[in-house]
Design a protein around this motif. Structure first.
Motif, PDB file in Angstrom:
ATOM      1  N   GLY B  45       0.823  -1.214   0.000  1.00 28.17           N
ATOM      2  CA  GLY B  45       0.000   0.000   0.000  1.00 28.17           C
ATOM      3  C   GLY B  45       0.852   1.257   0.000  1.00 28.17           C
ATOM      4  O   GLY B  45       0.606   2.199  -0.771  1.00 28.17           O
ATOM      5  N   PHE B  46       1.876   1.282   0.838  1.00 31.01           N
ATOM      6  CA  PHE B  46       2.682   2.500   0.946  1.00 31.01           C
ATOM      7  C   PHE B  46       3.615   2.694  -0.256  1.00 31.01           C
ATOM      8  O   PHE B  46       3.843   3.829  -0.670  1.00 31.01           O
ATOM      9  CB  PHE B  46       3.461   2.512   2.271  1.00 31.01           C
ATOM     10  N   PHE B  47       4.108   1.595  -0.817  1.00 28.26           N
ATOM     11  CA  PHE B  47       4.899   1.726  -2.059  1.00 28.26           C
ATOM     12  C   PHE B  47       4.003   2.266  -3.170  1.00 28.26           C
ATOM     13  O   PHE B  47       4.402   3.134  -3.940  1.00 28.26           O
ATOM     14  CB  PHE B  47       5.484   0.372  -2.482  1.00 28.26           C
ATOM     15  N   ALA B  48       2.778   1.732  -3.244  1.00 26.12           N
ATOM     16  CA  ALA B  48       1.838   2.189  -4.275  1.00 26.12           C
ATOM     17  C   ALA B  48       1.558   3.680  -4.090  1.00 26.12           C
ATOM     18  O   ALA B  48       1.518   4.447  -5.070  1.00 26.12           O
ATOM     19  CB  ALA B  48       0.549   1.390  -4.191  1.00 26.12           C
ATOM     20  N   HIS B  49       1.380   4.106  -2.849  1.00 25.83           N
ATOM     21  CA  HIS B  49       1.132   5.528  -2.566  1.00 25.83           C
ATOM     22  C   HIS B  49       2.292   6.378  -3.098  1.00 25.83           C
ATOM     23  O   HIS B  49       2.080   7.386  -3.776  1.00 25.83           O
ATOM     24  CB  HIS B  49       0.963   5.713  -1.051  1.00 25.83           C
ATOM     25  N   LYS B  54       3.088  10.096  -5.611  1.00 29.24           N
ATOM     26  CA  LYS B  54       4.218  11.020  -5.400  1.00 29.24           C
ATOM     27  C   LYS B  54       5.102  11.082  -6.648  1.00 29.24           C
ATOM     28  O   LYS B  54       5.443  12.140  -7.119  1.00 29.24           O
ATOM     29  CB  LYS B  54       5.073  10.568  -4.202  1.00 29.24           C
ATOM     30  N   VAL B  55       5.471   9.886  -7.159  1.00 28.66           N
ATOM     31  CA  VAL B  55       6.352   9.848  -8.340  1.00 28.66           C
ATOM     32  C   VAL B  55       5.522   9.959  -9.626  1.00 28.66           C
ATOM     33  O   VAL B  55       6.063  10.289 -10.678  1.00 28.66           O
ATOM     34  CB  VAL B  55       7.182   8.520  -8.324  1.00 28.66           C
ATOM     35  N   HIS B  56       4.191   9.726  -9.517  1.00 21.73           N
ATOM     36  CA  HIS B  56       3.265   9.751 -10.665  1.00 21.73           C
ATOM     37  C   HIS B  56       3.659   8.763 -11.759  1.00 21.73           C
ATOM     38  O   HIS B  56       3.659   9.082 -12.951  1.00 21.73           O
ATOM     39  CB  HIS B  56       3.143  11.169 -11.235  1.00 21.73           C
ATOM     40  N   LEU B  57       3.999   7.568 -11.327  1.00 23.21           N
ATOM     41  CA  LEU B  57       4.321   6.483 -12.251  1.00 23.21           C
ATOM     42  C   LEU B  57       3.004   5.879 -12.762  1.00 23.21           C
ATOM     43  O   LEU B  57       1.971   5.987 -12.104  1.00 23.21           O
ATOM     44  CB  LEU B  57       5.139   5.435 -11.475  1.00 23.21           C
ATOM     45  N   GLY B  58       3.047   5.215 -13.888  1.00 19.77           N
ATOM     46  CA  GLY B  58       1.840   4.586 -14.428  1.00 19.77           C
ATOM     47  C   GLY B  58       1.413   3.382 -13.585  1.00 19.77           C
ATOM     48  O   GLY B  58       2.170   2.919 -12.727  1.00 19.77           O
ATOM     49  N   PHE B  59       0.198   2.868 -13.849  1.00 20.57           N
ATOM     50  CA  PHE B  59      -0.346   1.785 -13.024  1.00 20.57           C
ATOM     51  C   PHE B  59       0.457   0.484 -13.169  1.00 20.57           C
ATOM     52  O   PHE B  59       0.857  -0.114 -12.166  1.00 20.57           O
ATOM     53  CB  PHE B  59      -1.820   1.546 -13.404  1.00 20.57           C
ATOM     54  N   LEU B  60       0.700   0.067 -14.409  1.00 20.09           N
ATOM     55  CA  LEU B  60       1.378  -1.224 -14.603  1.00 20.09           C
ATOM     56  C   LEU B  60       2.823  -1.247 -14.090  1.00 20.09           C
ATOM     57  O   LEU B  60       3.205  -2.192 -13.387  1.00 20.09           O
ATOM     58  CB  LEU B  60       1.312  -1.650 -16.082  1.00 20.09           C
ATOM     59  N   PRO B  61       3.637  -0.195 -14.405  1.00 20.55           N
ATOM     60  CA  PRO B  61       4.981  -0.199 -13.796  1.00 20.55           C
ATOM     61  C   PRO B  61       4.921  -0.223 -12.269  1.00 20.55           C
ATOM     62  O   PRO B  61       5.737  -0.875 -11.615  1.00 20.55           O
ATOM     63  CB  PRO B  61       5.609   1.111 -14.280  1.00 20.55           C
ATOM     64  N   THR B  62       3.920   0.452 -11.706  1.00 18.20           N
ATOM     65  CA  THR B  62       3.781   0.459 -10.237  1.00 18.20           C
ATOM     66  C   THR B  62       3.515  -0.950  -9.725  1.00 18.20           C
ATOM     67  O   THR B  62       4.127  -1.393  -8.751  1.00 18.20           O
ATOM     68  CB  THR B  62       2.632   1.408  -9.810  1.00 18.20           C
ATOM     69  N   LEU B  64       4.312  -3.734 -11.067  1.00 15.12           N
ATOM     70  CA  LEU B  64       5.532  -4.537 -11.217  1.00 15.12           C
ATOM     71  C   LEU B  64       6.521  -4.236 -10.086  1.00 15.12           C
ATOM     72  O   LEU B  64       7.041  -5.149  -9.432  1.00 15.12           O
ATOM     73  CB  LEU B  64       6.159  -4.227 -12.585  1.00 15.12           C
ATOM     74  N   ILE B  65       6.759  -2.951  -9.845  1.00 14.53           N
ATOM     75  CA  ILE B  65       7.746  -2.570  -8.820  1.00 14.53           C
ATOM     76  C   ILE B  65       7.262  -2.994  -7.431  1.00 14.53           C
ATOM     77  O   ILE B  65       8.019  -3.547  -6.628  1.00 14.53           O
ATOM     78  CB  ILE B  65       8.028  -1.043  -8.872  1.00 14.53           C
ATOM     79  N   VAL B  66       5.963  -2.765  -7.146  1.00 14.62           N
ATOM     80  CA  VAL B  66       5.417  -3.118  -5.828  1.00 14.62           C
ATOM     81  C   VAL B  66       5.572  -4.618  -5.583  1.00 14.62           C
ATOM     82  O   VAL B  66       6.054  -5.053  -4.531  1.00 14.62           O
ATOM     83  CB  VAL B  66       3.926  -2.694  -5.725  1.00 14.62           C
ATOM     84  N   VAL B  67       5.190  -5.421  -6.580  1.00 17.59           N
ATOM     85  CA  VAL B  67       5.251  -6.883  -6.418  1.00 17.59           C
ATOM     86  C   VAL B  67       6.691  -7.346  -6.212  1.00 17.59           C
ATOM     87  O   VAL B  67       6.989  -8.117  -5.299  1.00 17.59           O
ATOM     88  CB  VAL B  67       4.600  -7.586  -7.638  1.00 17.59           C
ATOM     89  N   LEU B  68       7.602  -6.810  -7.027  1.00 18.10           N
ATOM     90  CA  LEU B  68       9.012  -7.217  -6.905  1.00 18.10           C
ATOM     91  C   LEU B  68       9.596  -6.811  -5.555  1.00 18.10           C
ATOM     92  O   LEU B  68      10.276  -7.594  -4.891  1.00 18.10           O
ATOM     93  CB  LEU B  68       9.836  -6.619  -8.052  1.00 18.10           C
ATOM     94  N   LEU B  69       9.321  -5.562  -5.152  1.00 14.03           N
ATOM     95  CA  LEU B  69       9.867  -5.085  -3.873  1.00 14.03           C
ATOM     96  C   LEU B  69       9.337  -5.905  -2.699  1.00 14.03           C
ATOM     97  O   LEU B  69      10.093  -6.305  -1.815  1.00 14.03           O
ATOM     98  CB  LEU B  69       9.511  -3.604  -3.662  1.00 14.03           C
ATOM     99  N   CYS B  70       8.022  -6.152  -2.699  1.00 14.90           N
ATOM    100  CA  CYS B  70       7.429  -6.900  -1.575  1.00 14.90           C
ATOM    101  C   CYS B  70       7.941  -8.341  -1.545  1.00 14.90           C
ATOM    102  O   CYS B  70       8.167  -8.892  -0.469  1.00 14.90           O
ATOM    103  CB  CYS B  70       5.904  -6.859  -1.640  1.00 14.90           C
ATOM    104  N   SER B  71       8.119  -8.929  -2.737  1.00 19.02           N
ATOM    105  CA  SER B  71       8.693 -10.283  -2.798  1.00 19.02           C
ATOM    106  C   SER B  71      10.079 -10.273  -2.187  1.00 19.02           C
ATOM    107  O   SER B  71      10.417 -11.098  -1.332  1.00 19.02           O
ATOM    108  CB  SER B  71       8.859 -10.742  -4.243  1.00 19.02           C
ATOM    109  N   ALA B  72      10.908  -9.336  -2.646  1.00 24.35           N
ATOM    110  CA  ALA B  72      12.303  -9.277  -2.193  1.00 24.35           C
ATOM    111  C   ALA B  72      12.365  -9.042  -0.684  1.00 24.35           C
ATOM    112  O   ALA B  72      13.148  -9.695   0.015  1.00 24.35           O
ATOM    113  CB  ALA B  72      13.030  -8.165  -2.937  1.00 24.35           C
ATOM    114  N   PHE B 202       0.631  -6.816  -3.683  1.00 22.66           N
ATOM    115  CA  PHE B 202      -0.382  -6.421  -4.671  1.00 22.66           C
ATOM    116  C   PHE B 202      -1.728  -6.184  -3.962  1.00 22.66           C
ATOM    117  O   PHE B 202      -2.443  -5.223  -4.274  1.00 22.66           O
ATOM    118  CB  PHE B 202      -0.497  -7.510  -5.744  1.00 22.66           C
ATOM    119  N   ALA B 203      -2.037  -7.060  -2.996  1.00 24.24           N
ATOM    120  CA  ALA B 203      -3.280  -6.872  -2.228  1.00 24.24           C
ATOM    121  C   ALA B 203      -3.238  -5.525  -1.506  1.00 24.24           C
ATOM    122  O   ALA B 203      -4.224  -4.778  -1.490  1.00 24.24           O
ATOM    123  CB  ALA B 203      -3.447  -8.011  -1.225  1.00 24.24           C
TER     124      ALA B 203
END
Lengths: 292, 292
Positions: B45-49, B54-62, B64-72, B202-203
């Motif tokens: 949730g906070f990475f997505a925020h 804040k960074v105004h990244l698109g939905f799909l790149p977000t 991807l990054i959220v899932v990868l970061l949370c996995s790691a 992702f949830a």
């Protein structure tokens, strides 16, 4: 300054009662519970409602609150008896959320998120306990009384049986200990003591709201027990002093109140990890030495 | 009105099912209730925020990054904490307490960085035009339902159709036997943690888009996910979906016919009811966890 020291001392007394009562379950019975703040809330709200609405005095309030908490604790024990380890903690977590949700949402009875204020001060045999010094004296006497009672029980034959259950439930059963009965009593006593700490809190602060009874509070109490070595009542008392004073140290350094509270939680969160790893490595060393 | 209740049920069930699946994959291999899993939900949730608003990244790149970061991060937490404790002979309760410590530590670090208030987004929040006027569902909620379903289906296909996925399933069934047949348990454990962490992240992202995120909501969502898993039992994913639907239906029916205040309370009532009457959940698959 004296008032401030007394305020901290009263908090230490209340949280020691809470943590020592949880050690009956977690330390001596092997049941890691996250519901203790729920029982603490039950005591506080019963005290507030009965004294504000009906003007009841301390004796009947204590009786009702501890019986209610003991009854709910027993129900939890009955459900928990059907499950083991991991499922037990989920049930206690669920119970904690149930109590929190009830005090937050049953606005007609509990005042909801606004809480209940103007709770009359403690009255013992007709004498109102107004000053902090008097309240500290009452809390301290109660703490010493419960501490002594628990210590005596744990050293008794029945207490030793409870210790066996905590160490190995199956072994306890094979040597003829009625595990279920012991667990039921442990849950009832532990919950009733938490409710009494709740009564102290409500009558001391004069105002209660749901934020004092969240799952974070349950985790805090559990952390005291674990950092205090699970079964050592003196170490639990010393850990309580340490953990209650930590945010005060952060405040003295100059951190704002909110951050100081977060830092305290960061401190005991990391302590939980470190202490478990340390204890495990010590056990391993002992085992290797024994093998040698 | 009935259609609106159905939409609400579908919305809650999607998130409960996704969290339940994210929890279940690593749980079946590691064998303990890792409550620090709630941290992955919060982090998502906070990475997505940060990325969306804040960074105004698109939905799909977000995503991807959220899932990868949370996995790691989930894998990293495991390596730093549990992986050190297991070789020292840690029992399940040690790991459980450590996981509470990890959660408290992470939750409070998030609170210091982002504050304790609920963060909301306006992203996807308009109401789609194709729906009848008496039905209310935002685009964010459509995204929650679609995103959850898609990830559960993708995950199901991955587990059943790929070599590594099947190895995860074998290890979930019987770790020792899987190892005998050449499954690399360490690799499979880390993979299951990565998948679980990614799904939880992702949830968290979906929760942020629908109802907002704050540092205190992690355990609430995790509890709902775990209860959905217990209700479904440990059979296939279809039972997990049934468990999520049952929990979501109960909550929303209570909200519709009584009051939305009691939605959380019914979770505990259902959990206790199931543990007494149907302790192995809807799937009835027997596991060692419950001793009757």
């Amino acid at each position: 300054m004296l008032d401030y020291i007394l305020h901290l001392s009263i908090q230490i007394c209340m949280f020691t009662i809470l943590a020592q009562s949880l050690s009956i379950l977690a330390g001596f019975c092997g049941q890691i519970s996250l519901a203790h703040a729920g029982f603490y809330a039950i005591g506080a709200y019963v005290a507030a409602i009965l004294s504000i609405t009906f003007g009841w005095s301390l004796g009947p309030i204590t009786l009702v609150a501890s019986i209610l908490a003991a009854l709910l604790g027993s129900i939890l024990a009955i459900v928990a008896n059907r499950t083991v380890d991991d499922y037990y903690i989920i049930i206690t977590m669920g119970f904690q959320f149930l109590v929190f949700s009830t005090i937050k949402n049953w606005r007609e009875l509990t005042g909801g998120a606004n809480g209940l204020n103007n709770i009359p001060p403690l009255k013992i045999v007709g004498i109102e306990i107004f000053s902090r010094l008097e309240f500290f004296a009452v809390s301290f006497i109660l703490l010493i009384f419960f501490w002594f009672a628990m210590q005596t029980f744990f050293q008794s034959r029945q207490g030793k049986r409870l210790r066996v259950i905590g160490q190995d439930e199956i072994w306890a059963q094979t040597i003829g200990i009625n595990v279920f009965r012991f667990k039921l009593i442990a849950h009832a006593v532990s919950s009733a003591l938490a409710a009494i700490a709740g009564i102290l809190y409500a009558t001391y602060s004069g105002f209660i709201d749901p934020t004092s009874f969240t799952i974070d509070e349950s985790i805090f109490i559990l952390s005291i027990v674990i950092l205090g070595g699970m079964r050592d009542l003196k170490a639990i008392f010393l850990t309580t002093i340490f953990l209650i004073l930590i945010p005060e140290v952060f405040r003295l350094i100059g951190f704002p109140d909110g951050i100081a509270s977060n830092l305290r939680q960061i401190f005991y969160g990391s302590s939980l990890i470190i202490i478990i790893l340390y204890n495990l490595s010590q056990d391993k060393v002992k085992m290797l030495k024994a093998q040698v | 009105m009935t259609y609106q209740v159905a939409i609400n049920i579908l919305l809650s069930a999607s998130l409960f099912g996704l969290i339940a699946l994210s929890f279940r994959i690593p749980y079946l291999i590691s064998g303990f209730f890792n409550l620090s899993h709630a941290l992955a939900i919060l982090l998502g949730g906070f990475f997505a925020h940060t990325l969306l608003d804040k960074v105004h990244l698109g939905f799909l790149p977000t995503v991807l990054i959220v899932v990868l970061l949370c996995s790691a991060i989930s894998v990293l937490i495991h390596q730093i904490t549990f992986e050190r404790a297991i070789p020292l002979g840690a029992e399940k309760w040690h790991l459980l307490v450590m996981s509470i410590g990890v959660y408290v530590l992470g939750q409070n670090m998030i609170a210091i960085i982002f504050g304790n208030d609920i963060l909301l987004t306006q992203f996807w929040h308009e109401v789609p035009k194709f729906l009848p006027a008496n039905l209310y569902i935002t685009n964010a909620q459509v995204m929650v339902i679609a995103g959850s379903l898609l990830s559960v289906i993708t995950c199901g296909i991955y587990l059943n159709k790929t070599k590594l996925g099947r190895e995860i399933l074998y290890a979930s069934e019987n770790k020792e036997l899987a190892e005998l047949f050449g499954v690399n348990i360490k690799k499979v454990t880390l993979m299951s943690l990565g998948i679980g962490g990614g799904l939880a992240g992702f949830a968290g992202m979906l929760i942020y888009q629908d109802s907002g995120i704050s540092p205190s909501i992690g355990f609430d969502w995790l509890l709902n996910g775990i209860v959905a898993m217990i209700l479904g039992g440990l059979g296939g994913i279809r039972f997990l979906i049934l468990g999520a639907l049952l929990l979501a239906s109960s909550q929303n029916i209570v909200a519709f016919y009584f009051d939305s205040r009691w939605m959380q309370s019914i979770t505990f009532v259902i959990l206790v009811g199931f543990l007494i009457l149907k302790p192995f959940g809807l799937s009835d698959r027997k596991i060692k966890k419950i001793a009757l």
